[in-house]
Design a protein around this motif. Structure first.
Motif, PDB file in Angstrom:
ATOM      1  N   SER A   7      30.468  31.167  60.965  1.00 39.04           N
ATOM      2  CA  SER A   7      29.152  32.032  61.488  1.00 39.04           C
ATOM      3  C   SER A   7      28.521  32.493  60.124  1.00 39.04           C
ATOM      4  CB  SER A   7      29.737  33.171  62.401  1.00 39.04           C
ATOM      5  OG  SER A   7      30.673  33.848  61.572  1.00 39.04           O
ATOM      6  N   TYR A   9      27.946  31.059  57.442  1.00 40.05           N
ATOM      7  CA  TYR A   9      27.081  30.162  56.584  1.00 40.05           C
ATOM      8  C   TYR A   9      26.240  29.216  57.727  1.00 40.05           C
ATOM      9  CZ  TYR A   9      29.502  31.243  52.379  1.00 40.05           C
ATOM     10  OH  TYR A   9      29.726  32.119  51.424  1.00 40.05           O
ATOM     11  N   LYS A  10      26.175  29.435  59.042  1.00 41.59           N
ATOM     12  CA  LYS A  10      25.819  28.557  60.105  1.00 41.59           C
ATOM     13  C   LYS A  10      24.390  28.537  59.849  1.00 41.59           C
ATOM     14  CE  LYS A  10      25.656  28.133  64.942  1.00 41.59           C
ATOM     15  NZ  LYS A  10      26.203  28.630  66.352  1.00 41.59           N
ATOM     16  N   GLU A  11      23.416  29.409  59.625  1.00 44.71           N
ATOM     17  CA  GLU A  11      22.199  29.344  59.355  1.00 44.71           C
ATOM     18  C   GLU A  11      21.825  28.348  58.121  1.00 44.71           C
ATOM     19  OE1 GLU A  11      18.146  32.030  58.154  1.00 44.71           O
ATOM     20  OE2 GLU A  11      19.864  33.030  59.143  1.00 44.71           O
ATOM     21  N   ALA A  12      22.586  28.582  57.036  1.00 45.10           N
ATOM     22  CA  ALA A  12      22.334  27.402  56.018  1.00 45.10           C
ATOM     23  C   ALA A  12      22.769  26.261  56.377  1.00 45.10           C
ATOM     24  CB  ALA A  12      23.225  27.986  54.712  1.00 45.10           C
ATOM     25  N   ALA A  14      22.515  25.008  59.389  1.00 42.93           N
ATOM     26  CA  ALA A  14      21.356  24.413  60.353  1.00 42.93           C
ATOM     27  C   ALA A  14      20.050  23.956  59.512  1.00 42.93           C
ATOM     28  CB  ALA A  14      21.208  25.649  61.406  1.00 42.93           C
ATOM     29  N   ASN A  15      20.024  24.645  58.423  1.00 44.42           N
ATOM     30  CA  ASN A  15      18.759  24.339  57.611  1.00 44.42           C
ATOM     31  C   ASN A  15      19.209  23.462  56.271  1.00 44.42           C
ATOM     32  OD1 ASN A  15      16.735  25.871  58.968  1.00 44.42           O
ATOM     33  ND2 ASN A  15      18.018  27.586  58.175  1.00 44.42           N
ATOM     34  N   ASN A  24      23.124  28.259  48.593  1.00 41.40           N
ATOM     35  CA  ASN A  24      23.396  29.196  49.717  1.00 41.40           C
ATOM     36  C   ASN A  24      24.668  28.630  50.509  1.00 41.40           C
ATOM     37  OD1 ASN A  24      22.440  26.693  50.858  1.00 41.40           O
ATOM     38  ND2 ASN A  24      20.951  27.416  51.886  1.00 41.40           N
ATOM     39  N   LYS A  69      25.031  19.851  61.119  1.00 42.29           N
ATOM     40  CA  LYS A  69      23.723  20.294  61.386  1.00 42.29           C
ATOM     41  C   LYS A  69      23.063  19.706  62.968  1.00 42.29           C
ATOM     42  CE  LYS A  69      18.911  19.779  59.776  1.00 42.29           C
ATOM     43  NZ  LYS A  69      18.085  19.660  58.270  1.00 42.29           N
ATOM     44  N   ARG A  73      22.181  21.731  66.215  1.00 46.73           N
ATOM     45  CA  ARG A  73      21.012  21.550  67.197  1.00 46.73           C
ATOM     46  C   ARG A  73      21.256  21.158  68.577  1.00 46.73           C
ATOM     47  NH1 ARG A  73      16.606  19.324  62.779  1.00 46.73           N
ATOM     48  NH2 ARG A  73      16.694  21.175  61.523  1.00 46.73           N
ATOM     49  N   ASP A  78      30.581  27.207  68.253  1.00 47.44           N
ATOM     50  CA  ASP A  78      31.022  26.940  66.752  1.00 47.44           C
ATOM     51  C   ASP A  78      32.433  26.317  66.782  1.00 47.44           C
ATOM     52  OD1 ASP A  78      28.833  28.587  66.171  1.00 47.44           O
ATOM     53  OD2 ASP A  78      29.849  30.437  65.413  1.00 47.44           O
TER      54      ASP A  78
END
Length: 189
Positions: A7, A9-12, A14-15, A24, A69, A73, A78
């Motif tokens: 959780s 690093y999830k945004e990193a 996803a990008n 990151n 990733k 999407r 998780d």
């Protein structure tokens, strides 16, 4: 409650675009080695076999992050993402074919009651736990550049202190599983 690494690093993830651009995802800098996050967290408590490498390399990290990733999407939970990613990234690339050949040669497919240990990466994922002595991708810093890790994990080092509790926790979740350490550096860790 402590936030999981996934959780965190999830945004990193996803990008994610390029495995070379991984700052990151840095988890820990251990003076000469850097540990990065990729979702190798899932542990199969029903595993009959633990295949234990030294650490995921750059290719395994990239394959894992691309799959994570994609699954983020799709909106999976998780836990489901981590479970589905593990066989995609673990021992992926050229090493997988050699690993399957070796495991089949020593009779692990027969031990597991399957045609080939290649099934541990798809239709028989429930039989194995694919892991590493250092769970997350770890790289050596040499001449200012990162290279794949292939050293011994020295007891009492910060790397050992980081990795050992995770490995012990993993093994304790399936205490009846057969352990297959891949090489002396893993066996000695």
């Amino acid at each position: 409650m402590k936030q999981s690494l996934f959780s965190q690093y999830k945004e990193a993830i996803a990008n994610f675009t390029d495995v070379k651009d991984r700052d990151n995802l840095l988890v820990k800098d251990c003076s000469g080695q850097r540990i990065y996050y990729a979702p190798f967290d899932y542990v199969n408590p029903k595993a009959k076999l633990f295949v234990i490498g030294i650490t995921p390399g750059e290719q395994q990290m990239e394959n894992m992050l691309i799959e994570a990733k994609r699954l983020i999407r799709l909106g999976l939970s998780d836990e489901e993402i981590q479970k589905k990613c593990k066989p995609i990234g673990s021992f992926s690339g050229g090493m997988r074919k050699n690993l399957v050949t070796m495991m089949d040669h020593i009779g692990l497919a027969d031990y597991l009651g399957i045609e080939s240990t290649a099934g541990l990466f798809d239709k028989h994922v429930d039989l194995g736990n694919l892991t590493s002595a250092i769970r997350y991708p770890t790289f050596l810093i040499q001449d200012g550049k990162e290279t794949n890790f292939g050293n011994d994990i020295k007891p009492k080092s910060s790397l050992f202190s980081f990795a050992a509790p995770l490995t012990i926790e993993e093994i304790e979740k399936a205490p009846e599983a057969l352990l297959l350490p891949l090489g002396p550096k893993v066996s000695n860790s």
